[in-house]
Structure formats: C-alpha cells, structure tokens
Write an enzyme that holds these catalytic residues in place. Structure first.
Site, PDB file in Angstrom:
ATOM      1  N   ARG A  19       0.955  -0.985   0.044  1.00  0.00           N
ATOM      2  CA  ARG A  19      -0.174   0.033  -0.230  1.00  0.00           C
ATOM      3  C   ARG A  19       0.755   1.609   0.311  1.00  0.00           C
ATOM      4  O   ARG A  19       0.807   2.162  -0.118  1.00  0.00           O
ATOM      5  CB  ARG A  19      -1.102   0.189   1.535  1.00  0.00           C
ATOM      6  CG  ARG A  19      -2.955  -0.816   1.064  1.00  0.00           C
ATOM      7  CD  ARG A  19      -3.066  -1.059   2.796  1.00  0.00           C
ATOM      8  NE  ARG A  19      -2.744  -1.667   3.191  1.00  0.00           N
ATOM      9  CZ  ARG A  19      -2.842  -1.758   4.163  1.00  0.00           C
ATOM     10  NH1 ARG A  19      -3.908  -0.767   4.853  1.00  0.00           N
ATOM     11  NH2 ARG A  19      -2.596  -2.421   5.105  1.00  0.00           N
ATOM     12  N   GLN A  79      13.279 -14.866   5.942  1.00  0.00           N
ATOM     13  CA  GLN A  79      11.523 -15.575   5.790  1.00  0.00           C
ATOM     14  C   GLN A  79      12.197 -15.848   4.579  1.00  0.00           C
ATOM     15  O   GLN A  79      12.618 -15.916   4.032  1.00  0.00           O
ATOM     16  CB  GLN A  79      11.160 -14.938   6.512  1.00  0.00           C
ATOM     17  CG  GLN A  79       9.630 -15.102   6.177  1.00  0.00           C
ATOM     18  CD  GLN A  79       8.703 -14.671   7.271  1.00  0.00           C
ATOM     19  OE1 GLN A  79       8.807 -12.994   7.183  1.00  0.00           O
ATOM     20  NE2 GLN A  79       7.166 -14.706   7.051  1.00  0.00           N
ATOM     21  N   GLY A  84       3.792 -15.424   7.026  1.00  0.00           N
ATOM     22  CA  GLY A  84       2.794 -14.992   8.090  1.00  0.00           C
ATOM     23  C   GLY A  84       3.965 -14.395   9.875  1.00  0.00           C
ATOM     24  O   GLY A  84       5.428 -15.186   9.363  1.00  0.00           O
ATOM     25  N   GLY A 109       9.186  -3.789  12.444  1.00  0.00           N
ATOM     26  CA  GLY A 109       9.710  -2.616  11.559  1.00  0.00           C
ATOM     27  C   GLY A 109       8.815  -1.528  11.192  1.00  0.00           C
ATOM     28  O   GLY A 109       9.460   0.039  11.076  1.00  0.00           O
ATOM     29  N   ASP A 110       7.395  -1.365  10.882  1.00  0.00           N
ATOM     30  CA  ASP A 110       6.966  -0.487  10.683  1.00  0.00           C
ATOM     31  C   ASP A 110       6.162   0.055  11.521  1.00  0.00           C
ATOM     32  O   ASP A 110       4.686   0.872  11.673  1.00  0.00           O
ATOM     33  CB  ASP A 110       6.163  -0.754   9.264  1.00  0.00           C
ATOM     34  CG  ASP A 110       5.229  -1.851   9.804  1.00  0.00           C
ATOM     35  OD1 ASP A 110       5.104  -2.279  11.439  1.00  0.00           O
ATOM     36  OD2 ASP A 110       3.856  -2.465   9.289  1.00  0.00           O
ATOM     37  N   ASN A 177      -4.844  -6.370  19.222  1.00  0.00           N
ATOM     38  CA  ASN A 177      -3.460  -6.378  19.499  1.00  0.00           C
ATOM     39  C   ASN A 177      -2.842  -5.703  18.632  1.00  0.00           C
ATOM     40  O   ASN A 177      -2.426  -5.503  17.609  1.00  0.00           O
ATOM     41  CB  ASN A 177      -3.250  -8.077  18.498  1.00  0.00           C
ATOM     42  CG  ASN A 177      -2.325  -8.718  18.442  1.00  0.00           C
ATOM     43  OD1 ASN A 177      -0.815  -8.096  19.339  1.00  0.00           O
ATOM     44  ND2 ASN A 177      -1.983  -9.585  17.735  1.00  0.00           N
ATOM     45  N   LYS A 358      31.739  26.429   0.681  1.00  0.00           N
ATOM     46  CA  LYS A 358      31.964  24.979   0.584  1.00  0.00           C
ATOM     47  C   LYS A 358      33.313  24.917   0.751  1.00  0.00           C
ATOM     48  O   LYS A 358      34.313  25.221   0.797  1.00  0.00           O
ATOM     49  CB  LYS A 358      31.951  24.715  -1.020  1.00  0.00           C
ATOM     50  CG  LYS A 358      32.019  23.142  -1.139  1.00  0.00           C
ATOM     51  CD  LYS A 358      32.218  23.271  -2.587  1.00  0.00           C
ATOM     52  CE  LYS A 358      34.166  23.166  -2.697  1.00  0.00           C
ATOM     53  NZ  LYS A 358      34.785  22.963  -3.634  1.00  0.00           N
ATOM     54  N   TYR A 373      31.939  34.062  -3.260  1.00  0.00           N
ATOM     55  CA  TYR A 373      31.169  32.416  -3.157  1.00  0.00           C
ATOM     56  C   TYR A 373      33.367  32.095  -2.579  1.00  0.00           C
ATOM     57  O   TYR A 373      33.755  33.003  -2.893  1.00  0.00           O
ATOM     58  CB  TYR A 373      31.834  31.938  -4.467  1.00  0.00           C
ATOM     59  CG  TYR A 373      31.538  30.489  -4.520  1.00  0.00           C
ATOM     60  CD1 TYR A 373      30.963  29.873  -3.620  1.00  0.00           C
ATOM     61  CD2 TYR A 373      33.292  30.083  -4.896  1.00  0.00           C
ATOM     62  CE1 TYR A 373      30.930  28.300  -3.909  1.00  0.00           C
ATOM     63  CE2 TYR A 373      33.560  28.267  -4.693  1.00  0.00           C
ATOM     64  CZ  TYR A 373      32.649  27.854  -4.396  1.00  0.00           C
ATOM     65  OH  TYR A 373      32.810  26.179  -4.687  1.00  0.00           O
TER      66      TYR A 373
END
Ligand code: UD1
Ligand code: CA
Length: 502
Positions: A19, A79, A84, A109-110, A177, A358, A373
């Site tokens: 998604r 896995q 599952g 992890g999310d 859950n 820089k 600069y």
C-alpha cells in the site's frame, strides 16, 4: 528476578508494504530523520537486549544493508516462502542461538512511535506476572483490520483472532492486538512448532501462540496501553505523514521541555537525533535535521534549514541553508546564506547575506559579510573578505585551494584565482584579480591605473542631462554663478586603497 534485560528483541520487517506504492521498502521510509526500521531498532536497543534480530524478505538486500549500517550488532534473519508473522519469528529464532531462555520481545519495523519506556514496561509486567505471553493491547474506537483480543470469563486472554477469520460477534470487540509482545522463549519456540496455516490467509500466525499457551494452562496477560500512537503502524503514505507529524510534535515538545524556545511548533521540524541547548530560540519555518547539535542561547531561523550542522553557544543563524557545517560560538550567519559541506566558521566569525561557502575554514573573528563565493579556502583569524569577492576554485579541470592569512583584508569585488596564498597581514585592493601569491605586509593591486579624461562628457554626450550637470558643476567649481545659484558644497574624493563596504 531478572534485571529486565530481555534475552532478545525480534523486529519483524519482512512484509511487502504494497500500500506504500513505492520502490523503496516500506521500513526504509523516513520520519524525523530516521527510517521507520531505525526507530524500531532504537526502541529495541533501549531495553539492552542480549540479541537483536531483524527479519527480512521483501527487498531483502536493501533492508539488510540498512540494518548493517544502523545496527551492525543485529542479526539479520531471512524469512522463507512460508508467510506470516509466526513464521517470521520462527526464522528469527532459527538465526539466534538454539538454547535461548528468558524473555523474547517481538516488535514491528513499521511502528515508529513505540518507545523503549513502553517496552521496559512490557518486560516488567511480563516478568512480574511470570507470564508465558504478554500482549500489548489497545482499545480502539474503530478496530477494523486488527486482530481482536478474546477474553475468557475470568477476564484473562484466551486467544487472538484476525479480522479476516473473526465472526460477527468477535468483530464487535474493540480491544485489539498491537502486535507487540513479550514471550517466554521456550514456550514461544515450542508453540510455534505447533502453529499451522489453516486460516483464511493461509499464513502462520504468531497470534496463534496465545491460544496454544492457554490450552497448556500457561498464564497469558494483556498489557493495555493508552498512548495509541505507539502501536500505530505505517501502511501507506498518508499514515507516514500522520505519524511523522505526531513524532515531530513530540520531538518539538521535548526540545521545549529541555529548555529551547520554539516560537511556532507548527512550522518547526526537528529530527529525532537533534540536540538543542537551553534558551536557544527557534523561529518559525525552521527545519533542523540529521545529527545537528545546537548550543545554548542561540538564535535559529526564521526560515532556516540545517542538516548535520554543529552550532556553538550564542551563535545566530538566520534565513540560512546549511549542511555538514560547523558554526562557532558567538558567530553570525545570514540572512540568505548557503553553507555547503566542509564549512567551518570560527568563534565570533561572520558569514553574511548572499554568501555561499564550501569546504571553507573561516577563522575566529573572520568575516565574509556580503555577496561572496568562498569555496576551498582557509581564511585566517580576523581576516575581512570584502563584498563581492569570488574565490575562483575551479579551472574547469581541477579544484584549487586558497589561503587568506590572519588579519588580512581583501577589497571588494576581487577575484582570487586558486591555488593562491595571501599571507598574514596583507591587503588586496578592491577590484583586483589575484593571480599570484601575496606576501606578508604587501598590498596587491591588479587593476589598470585610473585615468580621468577631461571634457569627455561635453564632447561625446553633448546635449544630455549629464552634460548639463557637468557644465553646472564645472561652473560652480570655478566660482561662477549658476543659473539657480544654489549653495555649492565642495565634494572631495579621497582615493584611499582599498575600499570595503560595510
Ligand atoms: C498483525 C497481527 C494482528 C495485529 C496487527 C497489528 C498476526 C497474524 N496479526 O496483523 O493481530 O492486530 O498485526 O498491526 O500477527 N511481517 C513479516 N513477515 C510476514 C508477515 C508480516 O515480517 O510474513 C511483518 C511485517 O513486515 C510487519 C508486521 O510483521 O512489520 C505485521 O505484518 P502485517 O501484515 O501488517 O500484519 P497484520 O495482518 O496487520
Ligand atoms: Ca499492519
């Protein structure tokens, strides 16, 4: 009694996250300057587990590389094709030492807002009640999509049933859950061996461990949590933004509790790893990213973006974009300054308006105040770089370095062609193009001598307003009456070298 250090934390991160509609694996999307997975890893590390395992499968290499980067101590468990959450945990256990005992915590992890404190509370409750399984649950207005918690007559948890497998009556249950658990590792391993895939989704559900433990007469408890944000997962980009905003709200609030003044929390974005000292004022429209550290009593913003920047005490950084830069104590930057990587500004130094820097080390008290600069340069203490100076560091093939010594003065609108050394205590005249080195105490002047051509305007611009003004001024200078006969002031031009503007 245990010291509340779990034996292992297993972070599940093998899911596909379709998604998200993204080429980037879901758990690598970021909020608050860290990936979702890194947030989960931070929470896990906060309980100091003996082992940390992350289960991967979808875009395996990208996720595994990220784990190696942010948590090199973690075990990456692959896995297999069995689907599952139960199988995911089983694969983690297979990757960990086979004789594990004690408490194993499982997180996702999310789920980025979960804190170490909550995990500590979970482990304490789990071990305090000598449970086989403790599940973090939450009571939701709309429980759609979640696994429902089935409680027995005594109020104890009997089972968790997935939305897709639930009856009408079970779906009416609002206690869900969270997917975050503490398990007795031996029970977990044995129960998982019994879990099948006989359900609507054909997956090996971790949630089935609950019913198996109950059937064996083992204690299972719920750990109800009130802060629902901590259990919310990211499934799409709308949730990513929603959780990102909430995380930011929490981080900004913490910064204020730690002593910073945040004028407008709604337009201020502070990453999770940023530190800000007391009495620093952060003005609206400011983003403080990455590993930025800001001292005390600074002024930051408005409209300033800092990424991986170190700001010393009492510095002021206004309307500025800066990355991988150091700004010394009491220094001033901005407005409208652009500090690129490798910029190091000394204490009480100045980088002013429309200045880009820089890889530039600018010494204590040195000033680069306007329109400059400054790339690949070392500028000594107390030096002053005039308005419009350009450090020409690139010849189209290679980059060259320029040194301007301590207390030296570069006049406005000069170009210094690198590689070049301008010694301590020297001057460059305004408008010079410096192509050879300048020694201590010298003045470098490279432009042509000024020549004033008398009568040029009268001859070449006859009949113009300029010619009329010249004629009037010449008459006045000669003491002749002018048509208007206004008072005529003497204008004296002092030709000093060099000139800077302030
Ligand atoms: C799961 C729970 C559900 C709970 C919900 C909370 C099960 C069977 N269901 O449902 O009771 O209410 O989380 O959010 O556990 N993952 C893997 N490997 C897999 C499948 C998933 O690592 O094979 C990981 C995912 O990357 C994700 C987490 O496990 O981090 C949860 O997976 P997800 O598919 O979102 O579980 P849900 O079906 O939402
Ligand atoms: Ca989910």
């Amino acid at each position: 009694m245990s010291d509340l250090r779990p034996t292992a934390v297993i972070v599940l991160a093998a899911g596909e996250g379709t998604r998200m509609k993204s080429n980037t694996p879901k758990v690598l999307h970021t909020i608050g300057g860290r990936s979702l997975l890194d947030h989960a890893i931070h929470a896990a590390r906060g309980v100091a587990p003996e082992h940390l395992a992350v289960v991967v499968r979808h875009q395996r290499d990208r996720v595994a590389d990220h784990v190696a980067e942010v948590a090199p101590e973690a075990v990456v468990a692959d896995q297999d094709e069995v689907k599952g959450t139960g199988r995911a945990v089983e694969c983690a256990l297979e990757a960990l030492p086979p004789d594990l005992t004690g408490t194993v915590v499982v997180t996702y992890g999310d789920v980025p807002l979960l804190t170490s404190e909550t995990l500590r509370g979970l482990v304490a409750a789990h071990e305090g009640t000598a449970s086989a399984v403790t599940v973090i649950t939450a009571s939701l207005e709309d429980p759609t999509g979640y696994g429902r918690v089935l409680r027995g007559a005594d109020g104890g948890i009997e089972a968790i049933v997935e939305q897709k497998d639930a009856t009408e009556n079970q779906r009416a249950i609002r206690e869900v859950n969270s997917g975050i658990y503490a398990f007795d590792s031996v029970v977990l391993r044995e129960a998982l061996a019994e879990v099948g895939t006989d359900n609507v989704q054909g997956e090996k559900y971790l949630t089935d461990v609950v019913a198996i433990a109950r059937r064996r007469g083992l204690p299972v408890h719920a750990h109800l949590i009130a802060d629902l944000w901590q259990t919310e997962g990211v499934n799409d980009k709308v949730q990513l933004a929603r959780l990102g905003a909430e995380l930011n709200r929490r981080t900004v609030e913490q910064a204020m509790r730690d002593g910073a003044v945040v004028v407008d929390p709604a337009t201020t974005w502070i990453d999770a790893d940023v530190t800000i000292g007391p009495d620093t004022v952060v003005h609206p429209g400011t983003q403080i990213h990455g590993a930025t550290t800001i001292g005390s009593e600074c002024v930051i913003g408005p409209d300033t973006t800092l990424k991986d920047v170190e700001v010393g005490d009492g510095a002021s950084v206004v309307r500025t974009q800066a990355e991988l830069a150091q700004i010394g104590a009491g220094a001033t930057v901005g407005p409208f300054s652009y500090l690129r990587p490798g910029t190091v500004l000394g204490a009480r130094g100045k980088i002013g308006g429309f200045v880009e820097t820089k890889n530039a080390q600018i010494g204590d008290g040195a000033k680069v105040p306007h329109l400059t600069y400054c790339g690949d340069a070392t500028i000594g203490e107390g030096a002053n770089i005039g308005a419009g100076t350009i450090f020409a560091n690139y010849d189209g093939v290679t980059k060259g370095h320029t040194t301007v010594g301590a207390q030296s003065f570069v006049g406005s609108n000069s170009v210094i062609v690198a590689p070049r050394t301008i010694a301590d205590g020297s001057y460059v005249a305004a408008g010079s193009a410096v192509v050879s080195d300048v020694g201590p105490g010298q003045l470098a002047v490279t432009r042509a001598q000024q020549r004033n051509v008398d009568g040029w305007v009268a001859r070449r611009r006859e009949g113009t307003a300029t010619a009329a003004a010249a004629e009037a001024a010449l008459r006045a200078a000669a003491g002749e009456p002018t048509p208007a006969d206004e008072d005529s002031t003497d204008h004296e031009t002092v030709a000093t070298e060099p000139k800077d503007v302030h």
